[in-house]
Scaffold this active site. Sequence first.
Site, PDB file in Angstrom:
ATOM      1  N   ASP A   1       0.833  -1.211   0.000  1.00 22.33           N
ATOM      2  CA  ASP A   1       0.000   0.000   0.000  1.00 22.33           C
ATOM      3  C   ASP A   1       0.868   1.263   0.000  1.00 22.33           C
ATOM      4  OD1 ASP A   1      -2.376   1.383  -0.039  1.00 22.33           O
ATOM      5  OD2 ASP A   1      -2.648   1.332   2.131  1.00 22.33           O
TER       6      ASP A   1
ATOM      7  N   HIS B   1       2.226   3.322  -9.040  1.00 23.60           N
ATOM      8  CA  HIS B   1       2.021   1.892  -9.328  1.00 23.60           C
ATOM      9  C   HIS B   1       3.192   1.346 -10.140  1.00 23.60           C
ATOM     10  CE1 HIS B   1      -1.822   2.226  -7.528  1.00 23.60           C
ATOM     11  NE2 HIS B   1      -2.430   2.847  -8.532  1.00 23.60           N
TER      12      HIS B   1
ATOM     13  N   LEU C   1      10.925 -20.557  -4.732  1.00 23.16           N
ATOM     14  CA  LEU C   1       9.926 -19.658  -4.132  1.00 23.16           C
ATOM     15  C   LEU C   1       8.582 -19.747  -4.862  1.00 23.16           C
ATOM     16  CD1 LEU C   1       9.349 -17.111  -2.245  1.00 23.16           C
ATOM     17  CD2 LEU C   1      10.069 -15.732  -4.202  1.00 23.16           C
TER      18      LEU C   1
HETATM   19  C1  IPE Z   1      -5.454  -2.724  -0.069  1.00 23.03           C
HETATM   20  O1  IPE Z   1      -5.097  -1.386  -0.306  1.00 23.03           O
HETATM   21  C2  IPE Z   1      -5.456  -3.501  -1.323  1.00 23.03           C
HETATM   22  C3  IPE Z   1      -4.180  -3.629  -2.015  1.00 23.03           C
HETATM   23  C4  IPE Z   1      -3.023  -3.200  -1.641  1.00 23.03           C
HETATM   24  C5  IPE Z   1      -4.274  -4.334  -3.238  1.00 23.03           C
HETATM   25  P1  IPE Z   1      -6.186  -0.236  -0.413  1.00 23.03           P
HETATM   26  O2  IPE Z   1      -5.427   1.028  -0.530  1.00 23.03           O
HETATM   27  O3  IPE Z   1      -7.165  -0.549  -1.477  1.00 23.03           O
HETATM   28  O4  IPE Z   1      -6.912  -0.351   1.004  1.00 23.03           O
HETATM   29  P2  IPE Z   1      -7.887   0.657   1.746  1.00 23.03           P
HETATM   30  O5  IPE Z   1      -8.987   0.989   0.799  1.00 23.03           O
HETATM   31  O6  IPE Z   1      -7.091   1.868   2.108  1.00 23.03           O
HETATM   32  O7  IPE Z   1      -8.340  -0.083   2.957  1.00 23.03           O
HETATM   33  C1  IPE Z   2      -1.659   0.220  -3.306  1.00 19.56           C
HETATM   34  O1  IPE Z   2      -1.416   1.575  -3.353  1.00 19.56           O
HETATM   35  C2  IPE Z   2      -1.872  -0.362  -4.667  1.00 19.56           C
HETATM   36  C3  IPE Z   2      -3.240  -0.790  -4.947  1.00 19.56           C
HETATM   37  C4  IPE Z   2      -4.245  -0.794  -4.126  1.00 19.56           C
HETATM   38  C5  IPE Z   2      -3.489  -1.238  -6.297  1.00 19.56           C
HETATM   39  P1  IPE Z   2      -2.597   2.622  -3.347  1.00 19.56           P
HETATM   40  O2  IPE Z   2      -2.979   2.902  -4.749  1.00 19.56           O
HETATM   41  O3  IPE Z   2      -3.691   2.173  -2.462  1.00 19.56           O
HETATM   42  O4  IPE Z   2      -1.857   3.890  -2.720  1.00 19.56           O
HETATM   43  P2  IPE Z   2      -2.466   4.918  -1.687  1.00 19.56           P
HETATM   44  O5  IPE Z   2      -2.960   4.138  -0.504  1.00 19.56           O
HETATM   45  O6  IPE Z   2      -3.551   5.656  -2.378  1.00 19.56           O
HETATM   46  O7  IPE Z   2      -1.289   5.790  -1.336  1.00 19.56           O
HETATM   47 MG    MG Z   3      -4.089   2.449  -0.486  1.00 20.46          MG
END
Ligand code: IPE
Ligand code: IPE
Ligand code: MG
Length: 243
Positions: free
Chosen positions: A16, A33, A127
């Site tokens: 995240d 990303h 792995l």
């Molecule tokens: C959780 O991250 C899902 C992934 C990393 C794929 P999110 O950024 O979507 O989670 P929330 O919405 O903050 O809980």
């Molecule tokens: C996690 O990073 C990746 C996915 C959920 C695909 P985010 O896109 O949730 O990044 P933040 O949380 O907005 O910084």
């Molecule tokens: Mg996020």
Amino acid sequence: MPEGCEPPRHVAIIMDGNGRWAKKRFLPRVAGHKRGLDAVREVVKACKEMGVGYLTLFAFSTENWRRPQEEVSFLMDLFLRALEHEVSKLHNNNIRLKVLGSRERFSADLSERIDRAEAKTAGNDGLVLTIAADYGGRWDIVHAVNQLIAEGQSAITESMVTERLGMAWAPEPDLFIRTGGEQRISNFLLWQLAYSELYFTDLLWPDFDKAALQEAIHSYWQRERRFGRTSEQLPEHLRRDKL
Ligand code: IPE
Ligand code: IPE
Ligand code: MG
């Protein structure tokens, strides 16, 4: 490696913070990303070197479909490109690739790529890298229960559910890591995280590297995993003897 400390057999990570990483740099979210994929490469390599058996990465949740359509398309495309470009490398490194999730909403192209990547690496015994995409812990449990209903089962045990989960072939995660500062599970492996050690870091996913992984594993080594028992019941090498 400290004495008596084994690498965790299974590490599961919520990657995240990509969006915030980009925002801090005045870049579009999708740039985060893209950089996140670099961090994936580094962490896969580090896990292999450290002797981790299973690495599971949460890449896209069942709830992430709610994001703006352009971001969803970008992520699907990034996944497709990554499969195109990385699978041979994984294969040459004896890594087995698995994809966990529903797949119902993926394009035919992406689905086929996934099948091919899994088939190509199926014989590898290094792995096991699992990418959770279009995955949700609740989806996984409901899917297992529906399977039991279809089989005509009526009295259901824990092991019957466990055996029908999407990742039934893997041991449960020993170490769960979430980057990006949030301290929540966000519908990741709900059933399997029952006894995992949880580790949260403020590092944003694109900044997570080998050193950060080592730090998480060091924290894991400090934990006393009692699984409901008392400390005194544990064999000496598993005790942490904290006062
Ligand atoms: C959780 O991250 C899902 C992934 C990393 C794929 P999110 O950024 O979507 O989670 P929330 O919405 O903050 O809980
Ligand atoms: C996690 O990073 C990746 C996915 C959920 C695909 P985010 O896109 O949730 O990044 P933040 O949380 O907005 O910084
Ligand atoms: Mg996020």
